[in-house]
Write a protein that holds these residues in place. Structure first.
Motif, PDB file in Angstrom:
ATOM      1  N   VAL A  37     -23.058  19.102  59.127  1.00 54.09           N
ATOM      2  CA  VAL A  37     -22.948  20.269  59.988  1.00 54.09           C
ATOM      3  C   VAL A  37     -22.689  21.563  59.218  1.00 54.09           C
ATOM      4  N   LYS A  38     -22.637  21.478  57.920  1.00 54.40           N
ATOM      5  CA  LYS A  38     -22.482  22.665  57.082  1.00 54.40           C
ATOM      6  C   LYS A  38     -23.615  22.666  56.060  1.00 54.40           C
ATOM      7  N   PRO A  39     -24.174  23.841  55.811  1.00 52.29           N
ATOM      8  CA  PRO A  39     -25.294  23.914  54.864  1.00 52.29           C
ATOM      9  C   PRO A  39     -24.990  23.262  53.517  1.00 52.29           C
ATOM     10  N   ALA A  40     -23.810  23.477  52.977  1.00 53.18           N
ATOM     11  CA  ALA A  40     -23.481  22.924  51.657  1.00 53.18           C
ATOM     12  C   ALA A  40     -23.439  21.401  51.672  1.00 53.18           C
ATOM     13  N   TYR A  66     -24.788  25.106  64.340  1.00 53.18           N
ATOM     14  CA  TYR A  66     -23.812  24.929  63.273  1.00 53.18           C
ATOM     15  C   TYR A  66     -23.625  26.190  62.432  1.00 53.18           C
ATOM     16  N   ALA A  67     -24.706  26.844  62.099  1.00 53.05           N
ATOM     17  CA  ALA A  67     -24.680  28.045  61.252  1.00 53.05           C
ATOM     18  C   ALA A  67     -26.049  28.714  61.367  1.00 53.05           C
ATOM     19  N   PRO A  68     -26.130  29.999  61.109  1.00 51.82           N
ATOM     20  CA  PRO A  68     -27.426  30.674  61.173  1.00 51.82           C
ATOM     21  C   PRO A  68     -28.434  29.996  60.230  1.00 51.82           C
ATOM     22  N   PRO A  69     -29.676  29.833  60.694  1.00 51.73           N
ATOM     23  CA  PRO A  69     -30.681  29.155  59.864  1.00 51.73           C
ATOM     24  C   PRO A  69     -30.854  29.760  58.479  1.00 51.73           C
ATOM     25  N   GLN A  70     -30.704  31.080  58.361  1.00 52.29           N
ATOM     26  CA  GLN A  70     -30.864  31.701  57.046  1.00 52.29           C
ATOM     27  C   GLN A  70     -29.800  31.216  56.068  1.00 52.29           C
ATOM     28  N   GLY A  94     -20.965  30.432  72.694  1.00 53.99           N
ATOM     29  CA  GLY A  94     -21.208  29.868  71.371  1.00 53.99           C
ATOM     30  C   GLY A  94     -21.196  28.354  71.323  1.00 53.99           C
ATOM     31  N   HIS A  95     -20.933  27.722  72.449  1.00 48.62           N
ATOM     32  CA  HIS A  95     -20.902  26.254  72.511  1.00 48.62           C
ATOM     33  C   HIS A  95     -22.071  25.773  73.365  1.00 48.62           C
TER      34      HIS A  95
END
Length: 148
Positions: A37-40, A66-70, A94-95
């Motif tokens: 759920v996090k890019p990293a 989860y986070a902006p696509p960029q 936001g949910h």
């Protein structure tokens, strides 16, 4: 989280020798299962195989909640083998939300397009959409490609 990651790792590792032999990429798509759920986290999972044959099939719409696509694109960088064009409209709180036609949702398409350019992505993009006429989808995709 750990069990699903470990199980996925074992399955992918079994495929790498055949992928190397056939010279095909194993492009893993992060789907809506709340696994990475996090890019990293996702980028680290892809990188952990240390194989050019394991990359990401990045689904733009699947990551909005989860986070902006960029942010995902920046984290994944050259690990992206293919892009999946899809949009998602977040609820105002936001949910949650719902999948919508490209350019009708929460994706900031000009910023996503710039992010793809920044990582020098020049691969394929596939579409996932139900209901739009092909001509209208093509028009919207042209705008996305143009960075509008």
């Amino acid at each position: 989280q750990n069990r699903a990651t470990d199980t996925s790792r074992v399955a992918v590792e079994k495929l790498i020798p055949l992928a190397e032999e056939l010279k095909v990429v194993i492009a893993l798509e992060n789907v809506w299962n709340n696994l990475w759920v996090k890019p990293a986290l996702y980028a680290n999972f892809i990188s952990s195989f240390k194989s050019r044959w394991v990359q990401s099939y990045f689904d733009i719409g699947n990551h909005v909640k989860y986070a902006p696509p960029q942010d995902w694109i920046k984290a994944l960088g050259p690990r992206i083998a293919k892009v999946h064009i899809k949009d998602f409209q977040l609820n105002q709180d936001g949910h949650g939300g719902k999948f919508v036609h490209p350019r009708d949702g929460s994706v900031d398409w000009p910023t996503v397009r710039r992010a793809l350019s920044d990582i020098s992505y020049d691969g394929w993009a596939t579409i996932e959409d139900g209901g739009l006429e092909l001509a209208e989808f093509s028009r919207r995709l042209d705008l996305i490609i143009e960075g509008k």
